[in-house]
Design an enzyme around this catalytic site. Sequence first.
Site, PDB file in Angstrom:
ATOM      1  N   GLU A  16      -9.572  -1.598   5.350  1.00 54.84           N
ATOM      2  CA  GLU A  16     -10.123  -1.179   6.637  1.00 54.84           C
ATOM      3  C   GLU A  16     -11.402  -1.957   6.955  1.00 54.84           C
ATOM      4  OE1 GLU A  16      -8.644   0.783   8.646  1.00 54.84           O
ATOM      5  OE2 GLU A  16      -7.870   2.610   7.699  1.00 54.84           O
ATOM      6  N   ASP A  48       0.821  -1.212   0.000  1.00 51.22           N
ATOM      7  CA  ASP A  48       0.000   0.000   0.000  1.00 51.22           C
ATOM      8  C   ASP A  48       0.855   1.264   0.000  1.00 51.22           C
ATOM      9  OD1 ASP A  48       1.009  -0.302   2.569  1.00 51.22           O
ATOM     10  OD2 ASP A  48      -0.925  -0.497   3.546  1.00 51.22           O
ATOM     11  N   ASN A  77      -7.112  -2.200  14.509  1.00 51.32           N
ATOM     12  CA  ASN A  77      -8.521  -2.427  14.158  1.00 51.32           C
ATOM     13  C   ASN A  77      -8.699  -3.642  13.235  1.00 51.32           C
ATOM     14  OD1 ASN A  77      -7.595  -1.526  11.691  1.00 51.32           O
ATOM     15  ND2 ASN A  77      -8.906   0.287  11.585  1.00 51.32           N
ATOM     16  N   HIS A  99      -7.045  -4.098  10.296  1.00 49.99           N
ATOM     17  CA  HIS A  99      -6.783  -3.885   8.867  1.00 49.99           C
ATOM     18  C   HIS A  99      -5.510  -4.595   8.434  1.00 49.99           C
ATOM     19  CE1 HIS A  99      -4.526   0.207   9.603  1.00 49.99           C
ATOM     20  NE2 HIS A  99      -3.625  -0.710   9.350  1.00 49.99           N
TER      21      HIS A  99
END
Length: 244
Positions: free
Chosen positions: A146, A70, A139, A141
């Site tokens: 996400e 990414d 979280n 991801h």
Amino acid sequence: VLKNFTLFIEKDYNEMSQRAANIFASAVSKNPSGAYGFATGSTPIGMYEELVKMQNKSFDLTKITAFNLDEYYPINQHDPQSYFFFMKKYLFDPVGLPISSTNIPSGAANDPVAECVNYDKKIEAAGGLCMQILGIGANGHIGFNEPASELFASTHCVPLSESTITANARNFASQEDVPRSAITMGMHSIMMAKQILLLASGDGKAEIMKKAIYGPITTEVPASLLQLHHNVTVVTDAAAGKLL
Ligand code: GLP
């Protein structure tokens, strides 16, 4: 733990990094000119430092093709917060991997959608990834996939969640400076890798690692989809692995 998972819980960050570097190095020894997927974040830095130490001694990292998961969008390559800058600093330059053998989605692309389509084509043209290194967001991801009610298969542009913007602000001058979007490999791009090497370190990752490995498979915890992959190696330190 599921049969498709191999789990290593190491004493501390150093031992986690050494274990991960050894696993990666043995994959590269078997396929020195293969394509490999890299991750950024603080977690894999120790592993990259180990690989730099091992380079030339026991194996050669200069013939591989690198693909990163990414990149922020928008961001300039020369921005010290860009993932391009990070990879060049911690791995590509120290091991002598030519930049022409590396691929990171461009945070400066005029047409980000075309950039995404092109990125998946490049991975395919390279014969797919032998191994994908992953960190995990607190979280859940992976890359910048996400938590959401829907996830995307292909490389795509994605708005960053508030929790990720807050978590990543530590690397920027202020929270306002964190780019609001990113380009990330999608779940298909990740899951097509022949092997996944997932790293986690620190207390802050303990809960999410438990959910990712033992919890229900849900798009609200993108890493839980890794339960569907046939060959996942998980390496944690004692803190991140304490609930596994
Ligand atoms: C970042 C990256 C992820 C990384 C994760 C965890 O936002 N996009 O690829 O795995 O968050 O980062 P860290 O290793 O610093 O905890």
